[in-house]
Design a protein around this motif. Structure first.
Motif, PDB file in Angstrom:
ATOM      1  N   SER A   1      87.630 -47.024 -47.433  1.00 23.55           N
ATOM      2  CA  SER A   1      88.101 -45.648 -47.263  1.00 23.55           C
ATOM      3  C   SER A   1      89.527 -45.510 -47.789  1.00 23.55           C
ATOM      4  O   SER A   1      90.397 -46.328 -47.467  1.00 23.55           O
ATOM      5  CB  SER A   1      88.059 -45.266 -45.779  1.00 23.55           C
ATOM      6  OG  SER A   1      88.711 -44.039 -45.563  1.00 23.55           O
TER       7      SER A   1
ATOM      8  N   TYR B   1      85.402 -50.380 -43.362  1.00 17.42           N
ATOM      9  CA  TYR B   1      84.487 -50.150 -42.240  1.00 17.42           C
ATOM     10  C   TYR B   1      83.153 -50.846 -42.486  1.00 17.42           C
ATOM     11  O   TYR B   1      82.794 -51.159 -43.629  1.00 17.42           O
ATOM     12  CB  TYR B   1      84.211 -48.651 -42.059  1.00 17.42           C
ATOM     13  CG  TYR B   1      85.425 -47.830 -41.710  1.00 17.42           C
ATOM     14  CD1 TYR B   1      85.784 -47.614 -40.379  1.00 17.42           C
ATOM     15  CD2 TYR B   1      86.216 -47.253 -42.709  1.00 17.42           C
ATOM     16  CE1 TYR B   1      86.895 -46.846 -40.049  1.00 17.42           C
ATOM     17  CE2 TYR B   1      87.325 -46.485 -42.385  1.00 17.42           C
ATOM     18  CZ  TYR B   1      87.659 -46.285 -41.058  1.00 17.42           C
ATOM     19  OH  TYR B   1      88.761 -45.534 -40.737  1.00 17.42           O
TER      20      TYR B   1
ATOM     21  N   GLN C   1      89.436 -43.036 -35.577  1.00 14.77           N
ATOM     22  CA  GLN C   1      88.066 -43.017 -35.089  1.00 14.77           C
ATOM     23  C   GLN C   1      87.728 -44.346 -34.429  1.00 14.77           C
ATOM     24  O   GLN C   1      87.967 -45.415 -34.988  1.00 14.77           O
ATOM     25  CB  GLN C   1      87.093 -42.757 -36.240  1.00 14.77           C
ATOM     26  CG  GLN C   1      85.635 -42.708 -35.796  1.00 14.77           C
ATOM     27  CD  GLN C   1      84.698 -42.338 -36.924  1.00 14.77           C
ATOM     28  OE1 GLN C   1      85.077 -42.357 -38.087  1.00 14.77           O
ATOM     29  NE2 GLN C   1      83.479 -41.995 -36.594  1.00 14.77           N
TER      30      GLN C   1
ATOM     31  N   SER D   1      87.026 -34.136 -37.826  1.00 16.84           N
ATOM     32  CA  SER D   1      87.976 -35.127 -37.306  1.00 16.84           C
ATOM     33  C   SER D   1      88.395 -34.738 -35.894  1.00 16.84           C
ATOM     34  O   SER D   1      89.570 -34.627 -35.585  1.00 16.84           O
ATOM     35  CB  SER D   1      89.197 -35.222 -38.226  1.00 16.84           C
ATOM     36  OG  SER D   1      89.784 -33.944 -38.400  1.00 16.84           O
TER      37      SER D   1
ATOM     38  N   SER E   1      81.109 -42.627 -40.689  1.00 12.78           N
ATOM     39  CA  SER E   1      81.859 -41.638 -39.911  1.00 12.78           C
ATOM     40  C   SER E   1      80.925 -40.593 -39.298  1.00 12.78           C
ATOM     41  O   SER E   1      79.930 -40.933 -38.680  1.00 12.78           O
ATOM     42  CB  SER E   1      82.927 -40.992 -40.797  1.00 12.78           C
ATOM     43  OG  SER E   1      83.863 -40.263 -40.035  1.00 12.78           O
ATOM     44  N   GLU E   2      81.234 -39.293 -39.480  1.00  9.34           N
ATOM     45  CA  GLU E   2      80.439 -38.222 -38.876  1.00  9.34           C
ATOM     46  C   GLU E   2      79.188 -37.883 -39.685  1.00  9.34           C
ATOM     47  O   GLU E   2      78.376 -37.061 -39.253  1.00  9.34           O
ATOM     48  CB  GLU E   2      81.295 -36.948 -38.760  1.00  9.34           C
ATOM     49  CG  GLU E   2      82.477 -37.070 -37.833  1.00  9.34           C
ATOM     50  CD  GLU E   2      82.066 -37.270 -36.402  1.00  9.34           C
ATOM     51  OE1 GLU E   2      81.426 -36.369 -35.827  1.00  9.34           O
ATOM     52  OE2 GLU E   2      82.356 -38.346 -35.846  1.00  9.34           O
TER      53      GLU E   2
END
Length: 277
Positions: free
Chosen positions: A34, A67, A100, A161, A208-209
């Motif tokens: 990222s 990640y 996160q 976020s 992530s989301e």
């Protein structure tokens, strides 16, 4: 004849169970890099190029991260690769309050469980998955060994976020309240998301989301951040255990955001009080 039919039935049952077992066992790991950019604004305009480089070097921990996404057909677990991050230097204690945490998603149950730590207190955020209305395109590109298709979406910026905090968000909220204390309607700020997914890995997961596409998301860009998959391991020899986080005070996303904002208001007011004193 009956004996042959019985044998065929048993073989069919064994084959069916075997296929079902293989489907349930399907799992993998995807590694993402990222990278974010940061606008230094009016303050940055007063800095020399050398000073800007120094600032960006100090912010590297926050702007560049690695990640790991572990997944099976229905579940995924997304976390920062702390082992690699530790190589980058000093810890960013302030930034960790708004980073996160470990995130578990279950696309079958539409469930999110995410661990967050804010000023030393542990929270267990339980909520539904972020709804994303993807628009599928026909454009393709190659990422590693995988053919990927493009998808676009518009998502409320604050929802992408929700674990983060910005003074701009607080100012916008305060401007929504008039002199009587009533909340005025305001335009919802949206972020355009660009994702690249591969049907060659038929799961609806992503970093992530992000989720909900007919294939694993290998690249996603939103605002000033891009996540790119650098490595994929499918069905490793060792079984991957995917479990939701369990420690922390249970709370939903909305209440967690309110908790963070209240704390930051106190922080601002206390700092203003010391200045006046």
């Amino acid at each position: 004849m009956k004996s042959i039919l019985l044998k065929l039935s048993i073989l069919t049952l064994i084959f069916s169970v075997s296929l079902q077992s293989k489907a349930q066992e399907f799992q993998g790991k995807a590694y993402y890099f990222s990278k974010s950019t940061m606008d230094l604004g009016r303050w940055g305009a007063r800095l020399s190029e050398a000073q800007k480089k120094q600032v960006m070097a100090r912010m590297k921990n926050r702007l560049e991260k690695t990640y790991v996404l572990s997944f099976n057909k229905t579940e995924s677990f997304f976390k920062e690769d702390e082992k690699l991050d530790a190589m980058s230097g000093a810890t960013d204690s302030w930034g960790k309050n708004f980073a996160q945490g470990d995130s578990y998603k279950n696309v079958k149950d539409n469930a999110l469980v995410q661990s967050q730590e804010f000023y030393g207190k542990k929270f267990l955020v339980k909520d539904k998955l972020q709804k994303i209305d993807w628009q599928l395109g026909s454009e393709t590109k190659q990422i590693g060994n995988y053919t990927c298709f493009k998808a676009m979406a518009l998502v409320p910026s604050d929802e992408l976020s929700w674990y983060n905090f910005s003074w701009d968000k607080l100012r916008r909220q305060e401007l929504q309240v008039d002199s009587t204390g009533a909340v005025k309607e305001s335009e919802i700020k949206m972020t355009q998301v660009e994702a690249w997914y591969t049907p060659q890995i038929p799961v609806s997961h992503g970093p992530s989301e992000y989720w909900g596409l007919p294939g694993l998301i290998l690249e996603v860009s939103a605002d000033n951040n891009t996540m790119l998959c650098s490595k994929i391991v499918i069905n490793p020899k060792e079984t991957i255990e995917i479990e939701a986080p369990k420690r922390g005070e249970e709370i939903n996303k909305e209440d967690y955001q309110a908790t963070v904002i209240d704390k930051m208001k106190d922080f601002r007011n206390n700092r203003s009080g010391r200045r006046r004193g």
